[in-house]
Motif scaffolding. Structure first.
Motif, PDB file in Angstrom:
ATOM      1  N   ARG A   1     -10.143   8.259   5.146  1.00 34.08           N
ATOM      2  CA  ARG A   1      -9.041   7.628   4.411  1.00 34.08           C
ATOM      3  C   ARG A   1      -8.394   6.556   5.283  1.00 34.08           C
ATOM      4  O   ARG A   1      -8.323   6.705   6.508  1.00 34.08           O
ATOM      5  CB  ARG A   1      -7.941   8.655   4.057  1.00 34.08           C
ATOM      6  CG  ARG A   1      -8.404   9.874   3.295  1.00 34.08           C
ATOM      7  CD  ARG A   1      -8.692   9.553   1.837  1.00 34.08           C
ATOM      8  NE  ARG A   1      -9.358  10.670   1.193  1.00 34.08           N
ATOM      9  CZ  ARG A   1      -8.729  11.598   0.467  1.00 34.08           C
ATOM     10  NH1 ARG A   1      -7.440  11.541   0.295  1.00 34.08           N
ATOM     11  NH2 ARG A   1      -9.410  12.578  -0.099  1.00 34.08           N
ATOM     12  N   SER A   2      -7.898   5.512   4.650  1.00 31.39           N
ATOM     13  CA  SER A   2      -7.108   4.508   5.364  1.00 31.39           C
ATOM     14  C   SER A   2      -6.332   3.673   4.357  1.00 31.39           C
ATOM     15  O   SER A   2      -6.670   3.634   3.174  1.00 31.39           O
ATOM     16  CB  SER A   2      -8.001   3.596   6.208  1.00 31.39           C
ATOM     17  OG  SER A   2      -7.203   2.623   6.871  1.00 31.39           O
ATOM     18  N   MET A   3      -5.298   3.006   4.843  1.00 33.94           N
ATOM     19  CA  MET A   3      -4.571   2.018   4.037  1.00 33.94           C
ATOM     20  C   MET A   3      -5.265   0.662   4.092  1.00 33.94           C
ATOM     21  O   MET A   3      -4.820  -0.286   3.443  1.00 33.94           O
ATOM     22  CB  MET A   3      -3.143   1.835   4.575  1.00 33.94           C
ATOM     23  CG  MET A   3      -2.278   3.052   4.494  1.00 33.94           C
ATOM     24  SD  MET A   3      -1.958   3.450   2.766  1.00 33.94           S
ATOM     25  CE  MET A   3      -1.300   5.096   2.969  1.00 33.94           C
TER      26      MET A   3
ATOM     27  N   ALA B   1       0.843  -1.201   0.000  1.00 36.80           N
ATOM     28  CA  ALA B   1       0.000   0.000   0.000  1.00 36.80           C
ATOM     29  C   ALA B   1       0.874   1.246   0.000  1.00 36.80           C
ATOM     30  O   ALA B   1       1.698   1.438   0.893  1.00 36.80           O
ATOM     31  CB  ALA B   1      -0.913  -0.002   1.218  1.00 36.80           C
ATOM     32  N   ILE B   2       0.701   2.107  -0.999  1.00 35.56           N
ATOM     33  CA  ILE B   2       1.510   3.331  -1.102  1.00 35.56           C
ATOM     34  C   ILE B   2       0.648   4.571  -0.927  1.00 35.56           C
ATOM     35  O   ILE B   2       1.130   5.612  -0.491  1.00 35.56           O
ATOM     36  CB  ILE B   2       2.303   3.359  -2.425  1.00 35.56           C
ATOM     37  CG1 ILE B   2       3.293   4.524  -2.458  1.00 35.56           C
ATOM     38  CG2 ILE B   2       1.381   3.405  -3.640  1.00 35.56           C
ATOM     39  CD1 ILE B   2       4.318   4.423  -3.570  1.00 35.56           C
TER      40      ILE B   2
ATOM     41  N   VAL C   1      -7.455   1.534  -2.084  1.00 31.78           N
ATOM     42  CA  VAL C   1      -6.071   1.667  -1.641  1.00 31.78           C
ATOM     43  C   VAL C   1      -5.182   1.404  -2.865  1.00 31.78           C
ATOM     44  O   VAL C   1      -5.468   0.503  -3.653  1.00 31.78           O
ATOM     45  CB  VAL C   1      -5.760   0.644  -0.518  1.00 31.78           C
ATOM     46  CG1 VAL C   1      -4.333   0.820  -0.020  1.00 31.78           C
ATOM     47  CG2 VAL C   1      -6.765   0.778   0.627  1.00 31.78           C
ATOM     48  N   THR C   2      -4.167   2.238  -3.054  1.00 31.61           N
ATOM     49  CA  THR C   2      -3.233   2.031  -4.164  1.00 31.61           C
ATOM     50  C   THR C   2      -2.147   1.071  -3.700  1.00 31.61           C
ATOM     51  O   THR C   2      -1.367   1.399  -2.808  1.00 31.61           O
ATOM     52  CB  THR C   2      -2.620   3.378  -4.607  1.00 31.61           C
ATOM     53  OG1 THR C   2      -3.676   4.235  -5.051  1.00 31.61           O
ATOM     54  CG2 THR C   2      -1.621   3.185  -5.738  1.00 31.61           C
TER      55      THR C   2
ATOM     56  N   PRO D   1       4.202   5.691   3.135  1.00 23.87           N
ATOM     57  CA  PRO D   1       2.988   5.822   2.332  1.00 23.87           C
ATOM     58  C   PRO D   1       2.296   7.162   2.585  1.00 23.87           C
ATOM     59  O   PRO D   1       2.517   7.806   3.609  1.00 23.87           O
ATOM     60  CB  PRO D   1       2.103   4.672   2.806  1.00 23.87           C
ATOM     61  CG  PRO D   1       2.938   3.825   3.687  1.00 23.87           C
ATOM     62  CD  PRO D   1       4.127   4.607   4.109  1.00 23.87           C
ATOM     63  N   SER D   2       1.470   7.568   1.641  1.00 22.12           N
ATOM     64  CA  SER D   2       0.747   8.838   1.761  1.00 22.12           C
ATOM     65  C   SER D   2      -0.729   8.559   2.041  1.00 22.12           C
ATOM     66  O   SER D   2      -1.316   7.641   1.475  1.00 22.12           O
ATOM     67  CB  SER D   2       0.879   9.626   0.459  1.00 22.12           C
ATOM     68  OG  SER D   2      -0.074  10.670   0.424  1.00 22.12           O
TER      69      SER D   2
END
Ligand SMILES: [Zn+2]
Ligand SMILES: [Zn+2]
Length: 381
Positions: free
Chosen positions: A250-252, A170-171, A289-290, A320-321
């Protein structure tokens, strides 16, 4: 293309920013530049998207290299000569630079294509809140331009010029936008007991929602809940009947996002019961999530070292962002990697005094070209 041409093109795009799915001038310029490099670009995918392809001498796998095209609804406050000509529109995320770097790579790969296989250059509209990547996928991007791997790049303020960074896994965060509609009853300011004041209930919602992160979410996890809009009332002596809150989570971690959604829905039900008002929470605009895959991140790192490795620094373990990227939609469909290219000491992304640093254009082109060759070398299987 010469660097001086690319810089002039970047500044022209910067001066004429266009918002999501309205990138008509931009799209026309992208297609025209591709034609000048010998391509026959396809237009119109996701309204303003442009795709061009180059193939090597031998058949082989195909990859997608993607750049985004849209600007943001911000009024620019910089001091440079190529300031946006349009109030309320600005390339504040550097997508002007992203386009130019991919156009430069396309020109170079037209002259010197990879050994085998195909490179699809994808110019995507509507990244900023428009999920343009998803629209392109829904309109058949991968059916019309089949590819086994997908790659994206974003400029990154704070990362020194000449540096690149990425990570496996996850980035960038996934997220949702939300709207909270509160409906009570209006009343005279001096007679609150005769109404059901939506504003104070809204204030309670803002405060209580923060506890979903600080008391309900795992402290070792990654959760953000931000309420960015609070609209209620229009007179000094009238308690408002309605209030509207808007924001984003937002979350990873997809499970953490679901927990925030459940928590907000329960909070709305609880406050509605306690204060005898109606509260409706609606979630929209999901971004995944990217997530970078391991093999493709390794290929990207190899290309990054070729692009900037001698003088610059390459990090395989960037932090990560919590921002989101619609490139995550492409990474849900195919393995691939998003990487960051240092934009040095510029103002942050989405700031009114941000600008893309033209000195990083050669780094971005070198990365794309090295990546295409790394992915489509003859001796790779
Ligand atoms: Zn952005
Ligand atoms: Zn961006």
């Amino acid at each position: 293309m010469e660097l001086v041409e690319l810089v002039a093109l970047r500044r022209d795009l910067h001066a004429h920013p266009e918002l999501r799915f309205e990138e008509f001038r931009t799209s026309e310029i992208v297609a025209t530049v591709l034609e000048a490099s010998g391509y026959s670009p396809s237009r119109g995918l996701a309204r303003t998207g442009v795709v061009a392809s180059v193939s090597g001498r031998e058949p082989g796998p195909a990859i997608i290299l993607r750049a985004d095209m849209d600007a943001l609804p911000i009024t620019e406050k910089g001091i440079h000569p190529h300031l946006s000509r349009h109030s309320g529109r600005m390339h504040a995320c550097g997508h002007d630079g992203h386009m130019v770097m991919l156009l430069g790579a396309a020109a170079e790969l037209a002259r010197n294509p990879p050994d085998r296989g195909t490179v699809h250059f994808v110019f995507q509209p509507g990244e900023e809140g428009g999920a343009g990547a998803k629209v392109m996928l829904d309109e058949g991007l991968l059916e019309r331009f089949p590819a086994g791997q997908v790659f994206g790049m974003h400029n990154w303020p704070g990362l020194p010029v000449g540096s690149m960074a990425t990570r496996t896994g996850a980035i960038m965060a996934g997220g949702w936008r939300f709207v909270v509609d509160i409906r009570g009853g209006g009343s005279h300011a001096a007679q609150p007991h005769l109404g059901r004041d939506a504003l104070t209930v809204g204030a309670a919602f803002v405060q209580e929602a923060q506890l979903l992160v600080s008391r309900r979410a795992d402290p070792l996890g990654t959760s953000v809940l931000s309420i960015c809009v609070f609209q209620a009332g229009n007179a000094d002596n009238i308690l408002p009947e309605t209030a509207v809150l808007r924001g984003t989570i937002r979350s990873m971690d997809v499970a953490a996002l679901e927990a925030l959604k459940t928590g907000m829905t329960r909070l709305a039900a609880g406050l509605a019961l306690a204060h005898d008002v109606d509260i409706v929470v609606r979630f929209h605009q999901p971004y995944p999530v990217t997530v970078n895959t391991a093999d493709e991140t390794a290929l990207a790192l190899e290309a990054m070292k070729q692009a900037v490795g001698i003088h610059g620094a390459v990090s395989a373990d960037m932090t990560p962002s919590m921002a989101s990227e619609d490139f995550g939609f492409m990474l849900e469909q195919r393995p691939g990697a998003l990487v960051m290219l240092g934009n040095g000491a510029s103002a942050p992304l989405h700031a009114p005094d941000y600008d893309f640093d033209d000195t990083i254009i050669p780094h971005g082109i070198a990365y794309w070209v090295a990546l295409a060759h790394a992915c489509l070398r003859l001796h790779r299987d």
